[in-house]
Design an enzyme around this catalytic site. Sequence first.
Site, PDB file in Angstrom:
ATOM      1  N   SER A  80     -17.239  -2.084  -9.721  1.00  0.00           N
ATOM      2  CA  SER A  80     -16.058  -1.301  -9.368  1.00  0.00           C
ATOM      3  C   SER A  80     -15.242  -2.056  -8.311  1.00  0.00           C
ATOM      4  CB  SER A  80     -16.469   0.100  -8.905  1.00  0.00           C
ATOM      5  OG  SER A  80     -15.353   0.946  -8.809  1.00  0.00           O
ATOM      6  N   ASP A  95     -13.278   4.220 -19.717  1.00  0.00           N
ATOM      7  CA  ASP A  95     -13.224   4.240 -18.251  1.00  0.00           C
ATOM      8  C   ASP A  95     -11.801   4.552 -17.790  1.00  0.00           C
ATOM      9  OD1 ASP A  95     -13.331   3.743 -15.523  1.00  0.00           O
ATOM     10  OD2 ASP A  95     -14.449   1.868 -15.719  1.00  0.00           O
ATOM     11  N   HIS A 130     -16.769   4.945 -16.263  1.00  0.00           N
ATOM     12  CA  HIS A 130     -16.889   4.140 -15.048  1.00  0.00           C
ATOM     13  C   HIS A 130     -18.324   4.227 -14.562  1.00  0.00           C
ATOM     14  CE1 HIS A 130     -15.218   1.759 -11.914  1.00  0.00           C
ATOM     15  NE2 HIS A 130     -15.680   2.559 -10.977  1.00  0.00           N
TER      16      HIS A 130
END
EC number: 3.1.1.-
Length: 448
Positions: free
Chosen positions: A308, A392, A421
Site C-alpha cells: 500500500s 481494489d 486492497h
Amino acid sequence: MRRFSALRSHAMLLAFALPIFLSTASLAAAEGYAVSVAADRDDAIYDSGEAAAFVISVTRGDQPVTDGKLTYVVDDFLRSGKSGGYPEGEASLDGKPVRVAVKSDKPNVLRCQVTYTPAEGKPIRRLAGLAFSPTEIEPSMPVPDDFDAFWADQKRQLAEVEITPTLTPVEQKNNKIACFDVQVPCLGGAPVSGYFAKPVAAEEKSLPAILWVHGAGVRSSSLYAATKGANAGMLSMDINAHGIPNGKPAEFYAQQSGGPLKNYRFAGRDSRDTIYFRGMFLRLVRAIDFLTMQPEWNGREVIVIGHSQGGGQALVAGGLDPRVTLIASGVPAICDHTGNVADRVNGWPKLVPNGPDGKPEPAALEASRYVDSVNFASRCKADAIMSVGFVDVTCPPTSCYAAYNALLGEKTMISEPLMGHNAPKHIHKAFFDRVLQHVEQSQPAAAK
C-alpha cells in the site's frame, strides 16, 4: 508476467480478504448459498478490443438456484452501469451460469459487482475484475522536466545533514541477533525512526540489507519485520512512515493520528517544497544511508519492501536511490495522482482535489507530479515484484499498472482478479521468496 489463476485467487480471498468479504461469505455459508463471479479466463487478462465476459453462478448445496433476484453492474472505477456505457441489469436464473459480455478498445480494468437476494434472506454481494492490455497502461502525465533536478537538490541538502544515528538496544528472545531502536537525523522535519536488527556473529561485508516500509496510518515501527530479515541473514530495518517514536502505548499513536498527523496525506499539497511526502521520501534515502554504512553490509544488495503506502515508498526508493537492487511493492499507493487528467481514477491518497469548475486544482496537480510513484518507477533500474488487485478501490489497478509498466528492471506482477486492497499470506510469501532468491543470485560465484 506471472499470473495466478482466478480459482486460486478466489480461495485465498476467502481466507485473507477484507472484513466485508468475510462477512458476506459467512452469511452465504449460513444460508447455504454460494455466489461466484469471475472472468471467463483464469488470468482475467485480455487484449484491448477482445471479447470478454464475467461468468456468474448461484448454487445452494450442489444444485443451481432458480429463484431469488440476481443483479449486476459493471464499472471502470469512475463510471458505472448504463450511464457509464457498461452492462447493468437483472438476470434470469434458469440453472445455467449467467454471462455478462464486456469489451474495451483501450487498456483498462473493469469490475463487475453482483448482488443475489434470496427469496428469504439478506443480499449476498460478490466482486470480480478483468483487465484489457494492462501492461500498455501509460502514465497519465509526463514526468516534469525538472523532476530529476529537483530531487537531486533534495538529496544534496540531505547529504549536508550529518548521519549521527542513536542506537538503543531492544530486548528480544533470540540471542543470535541484536536489535536496536534507531533514530537518524534527516531533512524534512522528522528523523528516520525504526528498529534495526542484525545477526550478532556476522563478518564485515557479508550481509545484504533490507528496508521494510509502512502502509498508511500512524504506528510504531515493527520489531517483527526487523527481526524477520535478521533471522534470514540480513541487515534488517523497519521504519515507521512519520519519524515518530517507537514502542509507545496505543494511546500515543491515536493522539498523533487525531492531532498533528491527522490527514497528513494532504498536508502541504499545493507545493512540491511543502508536500508531506517529500519528507517521507527523504527518510527512505537516509535509512538506506544508515544500512549501507554498517560494516557488515556486503556492498551489493539493498532491498525495499512494503504494501500500500509502503508499496509506493518501495517504488520511490528504487527510483530515488540507485543503491536499491530489488523492490517488493504490494498494491502500491501514491501512484497516478493525475489519473483524472487521462480520464481514469486517481490512486491513493486522491491527493489532487477538483476545483469549482470540476477540473483538478492546478497547484496541487503540479505539486503531485513530484511525489508520484509512477514517475519514480520510470527511474527505477532495480528488479521488482509487485501485486495488484483487480477490484481494489483504494489503490486502483490502473494506477498500479501505470507504475509497473514504467519500471526499467526485471519485473514480475502478481495479478489477482478477485482481490481488493489486501496483502494475503501467499503474496507475503511470494515477496519474501523473491527477496531470498535475489540475495542468492547476487552472491559471487565463489560463495555459492
